[in-house]
Every structure is written in C-alpha cells, then in structure tokens.
Design a protein around this motif. Structure first.
Motif, PDB file in Angstrom:
ATOM      1  N   VAL A 208     -47.477   2.866  94.522  1.00 22.46           N
ATOM      2  CA  VAL A 208     -46.860   2.318  93.308  1.00 22.46           C
ATOM      3  C   VAL A 208     -46.274   3.454  92.454  1.00 22.46           C
ATOM      4  N   GLU A 209     -46.980   4.577  92.366  1.00 21.92           N
ATOM      5  CA  GLU A 209     -46.433   5.725  91.636  1.00 21.92           C
ATOM      6  C   GLU A 209     -45.156   6.239  92.296  1.00 21.92           C
ATOM      7  N   LEU A 210     -45.130   6.272  93.636  1.00 13.01           N
ATOM      8  CA  LEU A 210     -43.909   6.663  94.337  1.00 13.01           C
ATOM      9  C   LEU A 210     -42.778   5.687  94.061  1.00 13.01           C
ATOM     10  N   ALA A 211     -43.086   4.391  94.035  1.00 13.27           N
ATOM     11  CA  ALA A 211     -42.065   3.390  93.713  1.00 13.27           C
ATOM     12  C   ALA A 211     -41.545   3.576  92.289  1.00 13.27           C
ATOM     13  N   GLY A 212     -42.443   3.950  91.358  1.00 18.74           N
ATOM     14  CA  GLY A 212     -41.996   4.210  89.995  1.00 18.74           C
ATOM     15  C   GLY A 212     -41.130   5.441  89.898  1.00 18.74           C
ATOM     16  N   GLU A 213     -41.442   6.479  90.670  1.00 16.20           N
ATOM     17  CA  GLU A 213     -40.643   7.708  90.644  1.00 16.20           C
ATOM     18  C   GLU A 213     -39.286   7.532  91.310  1.00 16.20           C
TER      19      GLU A 213
END
Length: 416
Positions: A208-213
């Motif tokens: 999810v953090e990768l998707a946000g970045e």
C-alpha cells in the motif's frame, strides 16, 4: 401468577425504585424511562388545600427527554458496547449526539438520517481518539448506505465544527485485514491457504505504501486498494500453491465482500511491480508477467526506494534530452527525444522493450496518463489547415458578402 411489569418504552423487566428529591420513582434500569413518580406540593396554597402535583410539573418545565432522543442515546450506547469502546468514548459520542439532535439543521430530517447520525457520532469519536475503525464496519452495524453515511458525516463535522484527524493508513490496513477469515485459525479454510495475519499485514502495508508512492492511492477509496494489496501479499508468501487462486475466490474464502474497482486496482499494482522489476538486472532477463511477478514481490519491496529514485533520474534525463533536441533542432535527435530514448541506449542496445517503456513514462497519477493518451489520440486525428485548400462551390457562397460579388460569380459560371 401475574406477569412482571414491563417498561412501555423498551420492554425491559428490570425496574428499580429511585428516591429523587425524597420522592420515590419507578425507573427502568435499561433506558431510564420513568414509569411513575412521587407527588409533592410546591406552594403554600396547594399545601393548604392538600393539592398534590407531580415533580415534573412542580419544576415549572418538563425536563424529560423526547422518545426519539432517548432512543438515539440508547442506540449510541448499544453501538459503543458492540464495538467494545471505553467509557470515555461512549460519553463523547453521547455528547455529540445530543448536540446534533438539538441543532436546528437536524430537526426536520428523516428517521433514517437520524439513525445514520448515531453511527456518525461514534465514528467521529473513534477517529478523534485514533481508534482504528472503518466506515464500512459502522455502515454494516447500522444497515446504512456508505454514500449517505459519508455525506451525513461530512455535514456533521462542518455543522458542529469538529476537529477530526486523518486516519493512519497502517491502522486502516490492520483493521481491515482482521476481518479476513484466511488470516484466522479456522477449520473451514484449507491449510495451504491459511496464513499468519502479522506477516500478511506487514507486507500489505508495504504494498500500500508503494501504491501511495506511485500515485495509485490519491483521491481513491482505500478499501479496494487494501484488498488488492492483501491479495498480492497473501499470494507472494506462498506463490507455488496460491497463484491459481483468483481474487473473487480469495474474497469468497476470506468471507469479505469484493469491492467493484478491486480488479482495476490489482491491474494497476501489477503494472507498477512489472515496471520496477524490469529495472532489476536479475529480474529483467526472466520476462516476467503479472502472474510470475508475484513470486518476486519481496525483492521489489526490498529495493523500492532505489527503484523509485532511479525512475525519477531516468525521467529527468529523458526530459533533458527532449529539451536539448528541441533547442538544437536536429531532426534525428528530435525523433529520438519523442520516443524517449537516447542515442547511447539505442547504439548499445542495453535496454529491452520493457525497460524502454519504463523510461518513456515515469510513475504518474492514472488520471494524467489517461489524459495524455486522450490528447495523443486527438492530436493524431486532428487535421492541419494551411489556408491553401480548394473551396467547394457549396461553401463559396458563405464568403460572398456584396451583390457585386454575387453578380461576378454568376457571370463566371454563366457558360455552365
């Protein structure tokens, strides 16, 4: 044997006698409804004539709550008990409901909206105390539509001028993953599909953090993204036995509803993983697909900082090459800049097709990439006018303005 007396409001049989101002009252212990109250006199005249009045009449005004308000307060308490919230949370939610109930903007609303207002007060309280709770959980408990709940929640925050902090994405992932039956010890789940929740939550948070970045979270509902990330994290922990499981079957086994956009979010996350995998030397030679890339999610997440920085650097180099080619005006360099490749990369042949595609387009929000594609398609079909095109006889009449020009036009075509 006579039937025990019941409360006319809630039907409870737990009735207690309460001495209020030395006057005995029969009160329901469940909802606080006063069944009977003591009698007293409040003036010398009434004492002289032995006139007895009720306590609520002696105070000059009726301080009892309306039936609808009592019902709402009881519903707030019940909802807090179901969620096992602390007593301080319950008191805060009750105060918010009383303020909202007495506000003029909620006097003429429907009963359904007042029921939604109960859930909104509890939801606001949990958000203020950083208690992980999703809007979908509240809606399922009060049987409310999420769209109506969201509009009522925003109106309540604006009306009462409440300060609600943003919900932590990590807490939201943990709360949502707790509902998945696959991450719990259950006999109905096959052994090779069951997984430890802590491992899944840790990897889901990273995805999810990768998707946000990479701009996949901005402006979107978080639940479909979290569901897609949990599915990929669950697959990556044991890919040999779980690659054949589709996301509809995954949601069915987990006993959760599958959000409608989850397929699109899964496709977008697959695209990000493939683009990042193509930049790792030991993965670029494997020719990965959206199914096989799941096996290497751990390596991609481990090096995601490096890969994101490299993507930005490649994007900056391509931008410089484009600007330099435009300034020089070299047709060959300009053509190379348009496709996003440098002469060195072409001469050396160091980039494969997937790497070239990754260099062409950096990580951008989906709305920008779609707009760019639409503009490109529109530009390809756009006709360029030079001003030297022939004008047909049917259109030339639009350019004739004076009678003299009309006569000259008729003389020129008189031989027809």
């Amino acid at each position: 044997m006579s039937e025990p007396q019941r409360c006319p409001d809630c039907g409870s049989t737990e009735l207690v006698e309460d001495a209020h101002y030395s006057q005995s009252q029969l009160v329901c212990a469940g909802c606080g409804y006063v069944l009977s109250e003591g009698l007293l006199t409040h003036t010398v005249t009434e004492e002289a004539f032995a006139q007895e009045v009720r306590f609520t009449e002696s105070t000059g005004q009726n301080e009892s709550l309306s039936k609808r308000k009592r019902h709402g307060l009881k519903r707030v308490r019940d909802l807090c008990k179901v969620l096992r919230l602390p007593q301080t949370f319950e008191d805060t939610a009750l105060s918010y409901y009383e303020r909202a109930f007495d506000h003029p903007s909620y006097h003429s609303v429907s009963i359904q909206k007042k029921e939604i207002l109960i859930g909104c007060c509890v939801y606001v309280t949990c958000r203020q105390h950083n208690w992980p709770l999703t809007m979908g959980t509240i809606c399922s408990l009060i049987y409310a539509d999420q769209t109506n709940f969201a509009s009522t929640y925003l109106h309540l925050v604006q009306t009462l001028k409440l300060d609600v902090p943003a919900l932590s994405l990590t807490d939201l992932v943990k709360t949502h993953c707790k509902n998945f039956r696959l991450f719990q010890q259950s006999s109905s789940v096959p052994t090779h599909f069951s997984e430890d929740m802590e491992k899944v939550v840790e990897r889901t948070v990273q995805i999810v953090e990768l998707a946000g970045e990479t701009w996949l979270v901005t402006g979107r509902h978080p639940i479909p993204i979290i569901t897609a990330a949990a599915y990929l994290a669950w697959q990556s922990l044991c890919p040999a036995k779980r690659l054949s499981c589709t996301i509809p079957r995954f949601c069915k086994l987990a006993n959760v509803d599958m959000p409608l956009p989850v397929q699109q979010r899964l496709k977008e996350i697959h695209g990000v993983l493939l683009k990042m995998a193509s930049q790792l030397s030991w993965l670029s030679i494997l020719g990965l697909s959206k199914k096989t890339v799941v096996q290497h999610v751990g390596d991609i997440l481990k090096h995601r900082r490096f890969l994101l920085n490299k993507s930005l650097q490649d994007c900056a180099e391509v931008t410089q090459d484009k600007s330099h080619a435009i300034e020089v005006g070299d047709p060959e360099n300009l053509a190379l800049a348009k496709v996003g490749e440098t002469p060195e990369a072409i001469s050396q042949g160091a980039l494969c097709k997937k790497q070239k595609a990754a260099v062409k387009r950096p990580f951008l929000p989906p709305c920008l990439t779609k707009v760019k594609r639409m503009e490109t398609e529109a530009g390809a079909s756009k006709v360029v006018f030079t001003g030297e095109e022939d004008i047909s006889d049917s259109e030339i009449e639009q350019y004739l303005r004076t009678p003299r020009e009309m006569e000259e036009f008729q003389k020129a075509h008189s031989w027809d």
